[in-house]
Design a protein around this motif. Structure first.
Motif, short mmCIF file in Angstrom:
data_model
loop_
_atom_site.label_atom_id
_atom_site.label_comp_id
_atom_site.label_asym_id
_atom_site.label_seq_id
_atom_site.Cartn_x
_atom_site.Cartn_y
_atom_site.Cartn_z
N ILE A 1 25.00 -10.06 -14.54
CA ILE A 1 24.21 -9.40 -14.10
C ILE A 1 24.30 -8.80 -12.47
O ILE A 1 24.81 -10.32 -11.81
CB ILE A 1 22.86 -9.29 -14.10
CG1 ILE A 1 21.48 -9.40 -14.87
CG2 ILE A 1 21.78 -8.65 -12.91
CD1 ILE A 1 20.38 -9.67 -15.10
N LEU A 2 25.11 -8.15 -12.09
CA LEU A 2 25.49 -7.65 -10.51
C LEU A 2 25.41 -6.65 -10.11
O LEU A 2 25.00 -5.67 -10.39
CB LEU A 2 26.80 -7.45 -10.62
CG LEU A 2 28.12 -6.30 -11.32
CD1 LEU A 2 29.11 -6.65 -10.89
CD2 LEU A 2 27.67 -6.08 -12.58
N PRO A 3 25.28 -6.18 -8.62
CA PRO A 3 24.69 -5.38 -8.08
C PRO A 3 25.86 -3.73 -8.73
O PRO A 3 26.70 -4.41 -8.93
CB PRO A 3 24.75 -5.45 -6.64
CG PRO A 3 24.94 -7.22 -6.50
CD PRO A 3 25.38 -7.38 -7.43
N GLU A 4 25.07 -2.67 -8.56
CA GLU A 4 25.65 -1.50 -9.11
C GLU A 4 27.19 -1.75 -8.13
O GLU A 4 28.09 -1.09 -8.53
CB GLU A 4 25.08 -0.16 -8.95
CG GLU A 4 25.70 1.22 -8.95
CD GLU A 4 25.16 1.92 -9.23
OE1 GLU A 4 25.32 3.20 -7.90
OE2 GLU A 4 23.63 2.18 -9.94
N GLU A 5 26.66 -1.64 -6.79
CA GLU A 5 28.07 -1.23 -5.89
C GLU A 5 29.01 -2.64 -6.22
O GLU A 5 30.47 -2.13 -5.58
CB GLU A 5 27.56 -1.00 -4.18
CG GLU A 5 27.15 -2.96 -3.84
CD GLU A 5 27.00 -2.40 -2.49
OE1 GLU A 5 27.24 -3.93 -1.85
OE2 GLU A 5 26.84 -1.49 -2.09
N LEU B 1 25.48 -7.43 -28.39
CA LEU B 1 24.80 -6.71 -29.54
C LEU B 1 24.50 -6.84 -30.54
O LEU B 1 23.26 -6.50 -30.99
CB LEU B 1 26.00 -5.59 -28.95
CG LEU B 1 24.99 -4.11 -30.07
CD1 LEU B 1 24.64 -3.49 -29.33
CD2 LEU B 1 26.73 -3.04 -29.97
N LEU B 2 24.77 -7.53 -31.17
CA LEU B 2 24.14 -7.41 -32.48
C LEU B 2 22.76 -8.91 -33.32
O LEU B 2 22.99 -8.91 -34.58
CB LEU B 2 25.89 -8.40 -33.79
CG LEU B 2 27.19 -6.74 -33.48
CD1 LEU B 2 28.06 -7.51 -33.79
CD2 LEU B 2 26.77 -5.45 -33.94
N THR B 3 22.56 -9.87 -31.74
CA THR B 3 21.37 -10.35 -32.46
C THR B 3 20.00 -9.60 -31.95
O THR B 3 20.18 -8.40 -31.34
CB THR B 3 21.88 -11.08 -31.46
OG1 THR B 3 21.08 -10.82 -30.10
CG2 THR B 3 22.74 -12.06 -31.20
N ASP B 4 18.98 -9.79 -32.02
CA ASP B 4 17.73 -9.64 -32.18
C ASP B 4 17.60 -10.05 -30.33
O ASP B 4 16.15 -9.50 -29.93
CB ASP B 4 16.99 -10.60 -32.91
CG ASP B 4 16.78 -9.83 -34.14
OD1 ASP B 4 17.60 -8.88 -34.79
OD2 ASP B 4 16.52 -11.07 -35.27
N CYS B 5 18.35 -10.77 -29.70
CA CYS B 5 18.43 -11.22 -28.50
C CYS B 5 17.93 -9.74 -27.24
O CYS B 5 17.85 -9.97 -26.42
CB CYS B 5 18.77 -12.48 -27.55
SG CYS B 5 18.64 -13.88 -29.76
N PHE B 6 18.78 -8.77 -27.72
CA PHE B 6 19.70 -7.59 -26.79
C PHE B 6 18.25 -7.27 -26.45
O PHE B 6 18.22 -6.98 -25.04
CB PHE B 6 20.91 -6.90 -27.74
CG PHE B 6 21.10 -5.97 -26.91
CD1 PHE B 6 21.87 -5.90 -26.11
CD2 PHE B 6 21.11 -4.63 -27.15
CE1 PHE B 6 22.57 -5.33 -24.73
CE2 PHE B 6 21.01 -3.68 -25.91
CZ PHE B 6 22.12 -3.89 -25.36
N PRO B 7 17.23 -6.55 -27.00
CA PRO B 7 16.22 -6.49 -26.35
C PRO B 7 15.19 -6.59 -25.84
O PRO B 7 15.07 -5.92 -24.46
CB PRO B 7 15.12 -5.78 -27.73
CG PRO B 7 16.30 -6.10 -28.80
CD PRO B 7 16.99 -7.01 -28.56
N ILE C 1 17.06 -8.73 -23.44
CA ILE C 1 18.32 -8.77 -22.59
C ILE C 1 18.00 -7.20 -21.21
O ILE C 1 18.03 -7.44 -20.19
CB ILE C 1 19.63 -8.80 -22.93
CG1 ILE C 1 19.66 -10.65 -23.31
CG2 ILE C 1 20.90 -8.42 -22.30
CD1 ILE C 1 20.95 -10.37 -24.11
N VAL C 2 17.84 -6.36 -22.13
CA VAL C 2 17.70 -5.28 -21.86
C VAL C 2 15.80 -4.89 -21.35
O VAL C 2 15.53 -4.38 -19.62
CB VAL C 2 17.79 -3.82 -22.60
CG1 VAL C 2 17.21 -2.75 -22.23
CG2 VAL C 2 19.00 -3.90 -23.58
N LYS C 3 15.26 -5.61 -21.89
CA LYS C 3 14.35 -5.48 -21.09
C LYS C 3 13.81 -6.54 -19.56
O LYS C 3 13.52 -5.76 -18.17
CB LYS C 3 13.17 -6.24 -21.76
CG LYS C 3 11.74 -7.01 -21.29
CD LYS C 3 10.27 -6.71 -22.36
CE LYS C 3 9.43 -7.74 -21.90
NZ LYS C 3 8.54 -8.41 -22.83
#
Length: 273
Positions: A10-14, A67-73, A75-77
């Protein structure tokens, strides 16, 4: 300041810095996926993951393990929460081949990026669309998923704006109905669901997958094929569908189509269960 997720960090967009040798920039060597996070849940996540695996297979990319794990949702949340997004969040997931090189890649490993932003409740007003005159779809092994290189949709969207329409129906090279600029195309007749075949170059959309599955579970006939505008005749409802929802098409080139909005509402409510 917006936060994003780049290769698991996770990092700032800039702070995001990509080299000029980036293969997405140089060769469009990757794909992207647009998702909806609603009330902490990724809508239709199994279908999105299926399509991303298909894209990775076609492009010979090694998808990131996360991406291929059930943990990805989850992470997005968490990323959406850190960005203070609302109850509906638009998620964009981009994957591209790592390394440098010219046309011949150095590796099949990937870099990836996730961005999130608050989204509005989808518009429900009917669409007034035309038939695209400037470009046609380009059927290929790549056309079923969202490629980074999208000039067909860009040019069609410019035509749509110039003509003052809500959207345009794209035709395939032979003149058959294919899709809209950002949605798949569907219509219903006598408990049969119609949609253009993938061979027209249309996107193998997540909503398309869900709708075909739903129709078969309801014992409806499913017709995937090569159609023209005359095939709309007698339809109960003609509509566009993507991951954000379903939207009725009221007119095509000024001619009214079937407009049973109650049927469309019923279908969408059952899909969301």
């Amino acid at each position: 300041m917006p936060l994003l997720l780049y290769n698991g960090q996770i990092l700032p967009e800039e702070d995001l810095r990509l080299p000029l040798s980036n293969r997405a920039f140089q060769y469009n060597d990757g794909f992207f996926e647009t998702l909806v996070l609603e009330k902490g849940m990724l809508r239709f996540w199994p279908e999105h993951r299926e399509r991303m695996e298909e894209a990775g297979s076609v492009l010979r990319l090694e998808l990131p393990p996360e991406l291929l794990t059930d943990c990805f949702p989850q992470i997005v949340k968490e990323l959406a929460e850190k960005n203070h997004c609302g109850s509906i969040t638009r998620v964009k997931f981009k994957v591209w081949r790592a390394g440098e090189g010219l046309y011949t890649p150095q590796t099949n490993q990937t870099d990836w990026l996730v961005t999130v932003q608050s989204a509005q409740t989808p518009i429900e007003e009917p669409l007034h669309v035309g038939i695209c005159q400037t470009v046609r779809t380009i059927p290929s092994v790549f056309s079923s998923f969202k490629g980074i290189n999208s000039p067909v949709y860009v040019l069609a969207s410019q035509e749509k704006t110039a003509r003052g329409l809500d959207d345009l129906i794209l035709l395939d090279p032979a003149g058959n109905l294919a899709e809209l600029t950002y949605s798949n195309l569907f219509w219903v007749k006598d408990q049969s669901l119609f949609t253009p075949a993938l061979e027209t170059g249309c996107l193998h959309g997540v909503m398309r997958r869900k709708l075909l599955q739903w129709a078969r579970q309801k014992n409806w006939q499913v017709q995937e094929g090569f159609f023209t505008r005359t095939d709309f005749t007698g339809a109960s409802v003609v509509f566009a569908g993507n991951v954000t929802g379903l939207r009725m098409i009221e007119t095509v080139e000024g001619e009214r189509t079937g407009a049973q909005s109650s049927l469309l509402h019923q279908i969408w409510q059952e899909l969301k269960i």
